[in-house]
Design an enzyme around this catalytic site. Structure first.
Site, mmCIF file in Angstrom:
data_model
loop_
_atom_site.group_PDB
_atom_site.id
_atom_site.type_symbol
_atom_site.label_atom_id
_atom_site.label_comp_id
_atom_site.label_asym_id
_atom_site.label_seq_id
_atom_site.Cartn_x
_atom_site.Cartn_y
_atom_site.Cartn_z
ATOM 1 N N GLN A 94 28.895 16.021 54.392
ATOM 2 C CA GLN A 94 28.610 15.892 53.249
ATOM 3 C C GLN A 94 27.332 14.549 53.619
ATOM 4 O OE1 GLN A 94 29.568 15.801 48.988
ATOM 5 N NE2 GLN A 94 30.256 14.292 48.708
ATOM 6 N N HIS A 136 37.779 6.796 45.331
ATOM 7 C CA HIS A 136 37.201 6.511 44.021
ATOM 8 C C HIS A 136 37.362 4.826 44.149
ATOM 9 C CE1 HIS A 136 38.083 10.967 43.634
ATOM 10 N NE2 HIS A 136 36.564 10.829 43.872
ATOM 11 N N GLN A 164 27.943 23.056 43.549
ATOM 12 C CA GLN A 164 28.346 23.431 45.231
ATOM 13 C C GLN A 164 29.269 24.235 45.295
ATOM 14 O OE1 GLN A 164 28.350 18.820 44.240
ATOM 15 N NE2 GLN A 164 30.439 19.111 45.594
ATOM 16 N N ASP A 215 34.376 13.313 53.177
ATOM 17 C CA ASP A 215 33.963 14.703 53.060
ATOM 18 C C ASP A 215 32.776 14.072 54.223
ATOM 19 O OD1 ASP A 215 34.582 16.054 51.004
ATOM 20 O OD2 ASP A 215 34.147 14.047 49.924
ATOM 21 N N SER A 240 40.683 14.785 44.895
ATOM 22 C CA SER A 240 40.992 15.395 43.838
ATOM 23 C C SER A 240 42.271 16.659 43.597
ATOM 24 C CB SER A 240 39.733 15.238 43.282
ATOM 25 O OG SER A 240 39.621 14.341 43.049
HETATM 26 O O1 PAF Z 1 31.888 14.540 47.083
HETATM 27 C C1 PAF Z 1 31.684 14.684 45.774
HETATM 28 O O2 PAF Z 1 32.642 14.371 44.510
HETATM 29 C C2 PAF Z 1 30.876 15.619 45.304
HETATM 30 O O3 PAF Z 1 30.215 16.507 46.006
HETATM 31 C C3 PAF Z 1 29.686 14.517 44.723
HETATM 32 C C4 PAF Z 1 29.003 13.779 45.525
HETATM 33 C C5 PAF Z 1 29.432 13.348 43.627
HETATM 34 C C6 PAF Z 1 28.675 15.790 44.403
HETATM 35 O O4 PAF Z 1 28.803 16.540 43.244
#
Ligand code: PAF
Length: 280
Positions: A153, A37, A61, A150, A186
């Site tokens: 994602q 992050h 989610q 991800d 995490s």
């Molecule tokens: O990747 C993440 O931490 C989550 O999926 C996100 C993009 C913050 C959406 O809740």
């Protein structure tokens, strides 16, 4: 760093920083921040005039209530990390600010949200798309930063942004790994010391698979080899190892000019994912 828990004051505050005055960079997270992050925040700080981070553990989610309940919450240390990384604003809303009711809209991305993560976490990407849409509408950033870990994602969010004409540039940032190769996550905080060592099998599997594929082995053969390595470790439950096209994740039999290996599974009760781009 300014901290907001409500949407309207955040919107009013950010108005002064919009173009032509400057670029707003955005890093959406669910907290429990780590070096991965931090790399996203630091890149936004370099590339934009103003950086906003959100910390929101989005319930829509999570298909597994235990996973949601056990998601780590480390807000105080997260704030310290954000301040050190040069973040300007943190948005950390309560659920009441994000979801006014339970009857929310659902997203359908066709095959892209049904395979891989979508197969093992039904509804997950609909929840991701919903919260990312909300956050992009709230923050209205010029650039938004997402991690390659991800991978699926990122493709889902890219499709969301393209199909709904969100006025934002998406930036995909490389996976940040521990010195031994474990992808930062995490969820790693939930691993015992022993599980932490065992978890390396996922990255090692990706590397081994890459080497075998590049020397001409067929993916089905490689997959069987990796499966048997994983099955020999009692703490590991392999969910999938896939070779897929980097643009749409359609399955591949052999390496092409745009191929990625993706893996997911459990170490004990902790679900981890990882991937390795072979070519793109
Ligand atoms: O990747 C993440 O931490 C989550 O999926 C996100 C993009 C913050 C959406 O809740």
């Amino acid at each position: 760093m300014k901290i907001f828990k409500e949407i309207e004051p955040l919107r009013a505050f950010l108005k002064q920083f919009r173009q032509p005055a400057g670029l707003i960079g955005f890093v959406p997270t669910m907290g429990a921040l780590h070096a991965g992050h931090r790399a996203l925040i630091e890149t936004s700080v370099k590339e934009c005039n103003y950086t906003v981070c959100s910390i929101y553990v989005n319930p829509t989610q999570f298909n597994n209530p235990v996973d949601l309940a056990k998601y780590p919450n480390t807000l105080d240390t997260d704030i310290e990390l954000l301040e050190k990384a040069g973040c300007d604003v943190l948005f950390c809303p309560p659920h009441s600010e994000m979801y006014l009711h339970q009857d929310h809209i659902r997203f359908d991305f066709g095959l892209l949200d049904k395979i891989l993560e979508g197969e093992f976490r039904p509804g997950h990407f609909s929840g991701v798309a919903l919260v990312v849409s909300k956050l992009l509408n709230i923050v209205q950033p010029d650039k938004a930063y997402f991690g390659q870990k991800d991978f699926q994602q990122y493709l889902i969010v890219s499709k969301l942004v393209a199909d709904l004409n969100f006025n934002v540039e998406l930036i995909r940032m490389p996976i940040v790994r521990e010195p031994d190769g474990l992808a930062m996550s995490s969820r790693n905080a939930r691993l015992t010391a022993e599980q932490r060592k065992t978890a390396l099998v996922f990255y090692q599997s990706l590397q081994q698979a890459k080497t075998r594929l590049q020397s001409g082995a067929d993916f089905e053969v490689v997959k069987a080899e990796i499966k048997s390595i994983c099955e020999s470790k009692p703490e590991i439950t392999l969910e999938y190892l896939a070779l897929a096209d980097t643009t749409n994740l359609s399955p591949l039999k052999n390496v092409t000019t745009q191929s990625v290996l993706l893996i997911a599974g459990y170490v004990g009760e902790v679900r981890l994912i990882d991937n390795l781009i072979i070519a793109e």
